[in-house]
Each structure stands twice: as structure tokens, then as C-alpha cells.
Design a protein around this motif. Structure first.
Motif, PDB file in Angstrom:
ATOM      1  N   ARG A   1       0.956  -1.351  -0.049  1.00  0.00           N
ATOM      2  CA  ARG A   1      -0.198  -0.042  -0.074  1.00  0.00           C
ATOM      3  C   ARG A   1       1.008   1.190   0.143  1.00  0.00           C
ATOM      4  NH1 ARG A   1      -4.858   0.437   3.106  1.00  0.00           N
ATOM      5  NH2 ARG A   1      -4.017  -1.300   4.355  1.00  0.00           N
TER       6      ARG A   1
ATOM      7  N   VAL B   1       0.519   5.378   0.312  1.00  0.00           N
ATOM      8  CA  VAL B   1      -0.325   6.538   0.712  1.00  0.00           C
ATOM      9  C   VAL B   1       0.483   7.673   0.756  1.00  0.00           C
ATOM     10  CG1 VAL B   1      -1.663   7.529   2.494  1.00  0.00           C
ATOM     11  CG2 VAL B   1      -1.371   4.958   2.291  1.00  0.00           C
TER      12      VAL B   1
ATOM     13  N   ALA C   1      -0.066  11.886   1.179  1.00  0.00           N
ATOM     14  CA  ALA C   1      -0.881  12.760   1.944  1.00  0.00           C
ATOM     15  C   ALA C   1      -0.435  14.120   1.557  1.00  0.00           C
ATOM     16  CB  ALA C   1      -1.071  12.518   3.267  1.00  0.00           C
TER      17      ALA C   1
ATOM     18  N   PHE D   1      -4.254  13.691  -2.265  1.00  0.00           N
ATOM     19  CA  PHE D   1      -4.386  12.649  -1.255  1.00  0.00           C
ATOM     20  C   PHE D   1      -4.276  11.465  -2.475  1.00  0.00           C
ATOM     21  CE2 PHE D   1      -5.621  15.841   1.341  1.00  0.00           C
ATOM     22  CZ  PHE D   1      -5.012  15.586   2.858  1.00  0.00           C
TER      23      PHE D   1
ATOM     24  N   THR E   1      -4.098   6.969  -2.363  1.00  0.00           N
ATOM     25  CA  THR E   1      -3.834   5.701  -1.877  1.00  0.00           C
ATOM     26  C   THR E   1      -3.823   4.630  -2.960  1.00  0.00           C
ATOM     27  OG1 THR E   1      -5.019   6.357   0.124  1.00  0.00           O
ATOM     28  CG2 THR E   1      -4.943   3.934  -0.070  1.00  0.00           C
TER      29      THR E   1
ATOM     30  N   CYS F   1      -6.606   2.267  -7.030  1.00  0.00           N
ATOM     31  CA  CYS F   1      -6.000   3.394  -6.970  1.00  0.00           C
ATOM     32  C   CYS F   1      -7.271   4.496  -6.577  1.00  0.00           C
ATOM     33  CB  CYS F   1      -5.259   3.950  -7.869  1.00  0.00           C
ATOM     34  SG  CYS F   1      -4.406   5.634  -7.799  1.00  0.00           S
ATOM     35  N   ARG F   2      -7.040   5.440  -5.349  1.00  0.00           N
ATOM     36  CA  ARG F   2      -8.009   6.514  -5.183  1.00  0.00           C
ATOM     37  C   ARG F   2      -7.309   7.841  -4.934  1.00  0.00           C
ATOM     38  NH1 ARG F   2     -13.055   7.701  -3.282  1.00  0.00           N
ATOM     39  NH2 ARG F   2     -13.010   9.478  -1.699  1.00  0.00           N
ATOM     40  N   THR F   3      -7.619   8.933  -5.670  1.00  0.00           N
ATOM     41  CA  THR F   3      -6.976  10.158  -5.751  1.00  0.00           C
ATOM     42  C   THR F   3      -8.165  11.124  -5.465  1.00  0.00           C
ATOM     43  OG1 THR F   3      -5.390   9.402  -7.151  1.00  0.00           O
ATOM     44  CG2 THR F   3      -5.350  11.709  -6.907  1.00  0.00           C
TER      45      THR F   3
END
Length: 114
Positions: free
Chosen positions: A42, A44, A46, A77, A79, A99-101
Motif C-alpha cells: 500500500r 499512501v 498525503a 491525497f 492511496t 487507486c483512489r485520488t
């Protein structure tokens, strides 16, 4: 690569071209990588930010304009989950599973001439 296209607005089409796109700054104040047992990795990131400079021009049936522009994107951000198959039959591989942005602020400054 350059971005070109057209959009329909009210009484006509607007043709646009965005060229000479250059990323001039990237800030990653907080980034971490962790192992996900049995499945992968993972990542991350931020509160990142990105600044892009570019040339732009637009043309309509009534007028045309062009100039330089700067886009600053902040509060980004990300992830991402990468899978790493534990398969000993070939070379190691990694693939993006999800993928999340999200981004918080976008500031666009266009300097032009007529």
C-alpha cells in the motif's frame, strides 16, 4: 503531450489547444509504504501538491486569444494498492489493484494577449 479539442458553448464552438506542458514542482510532504501480508503493498501520499506551466490558445467564431498559464493543485491525497503475486515460476511482477485520488484546491492563472 498537447491537449487539443473543442467544446460547444451557447452560440458556437470553442476550439482550444494546451501545449508545452511542463511539471515545474512536485511536493510530497507525507508519503508511506506498507506491506499488506499475503497480498501486496500500500502506498499512501498525503497533502501533496503539483505545479504545471503551459501555453494555451482558444478560438471561437468571434475572437481568439492565447498566452501562458500556471495550474497549482494542492491537498492531493493518493492511496494505491499493488499486488505482488508470490509465484516462483517467472520474474517478479507487480500490478496496480486499486487507486483512489482526491484533490482539494486547484488554482489556475492564465496570462493572455488579444
Amino acid at each position: 503531450p498537447d491537449l487539443t479539442g473543442h467544446e460547444k458553448f451557447g452560440l458556437g464552438n470553442v476550439k482550444y489547444n494546451i501545449s508545452r506542458i511542463h511539471v515545474t514542482a512536485v511536493e510530497l510532504p507525507s508519503a508511506s509504504i506498507s506491506l499488506l501480508p499475503g497480498s501486496g503493498i500500500r502506498l499512501v501520499i498525503a497533502n501533496a501538491s503539483l505545479t504545471i506551466d503551459m501555453n494555451w490558445n482558444i478560438r471561437t467564431w468571434m475572437f481568439k486569444d492565447s498566452g501562458r498559464g500556471t495550474v497549482h493543485i494542492s491537498k492531493v491525497f493518493v492511496t494505491a494498492i499493488f499486488s505482488t503475486p508470490l509465484d516462483n515460476t517467472g520474474p517478479a511482477s507487480i500490478s496496480l489493484t486499486s487507486c483512489r485520488t482526491t484533490s482539494g484546491d486547484v488554482d489556475i492563472k492564465l496570462n493572455g494577449k488579444t
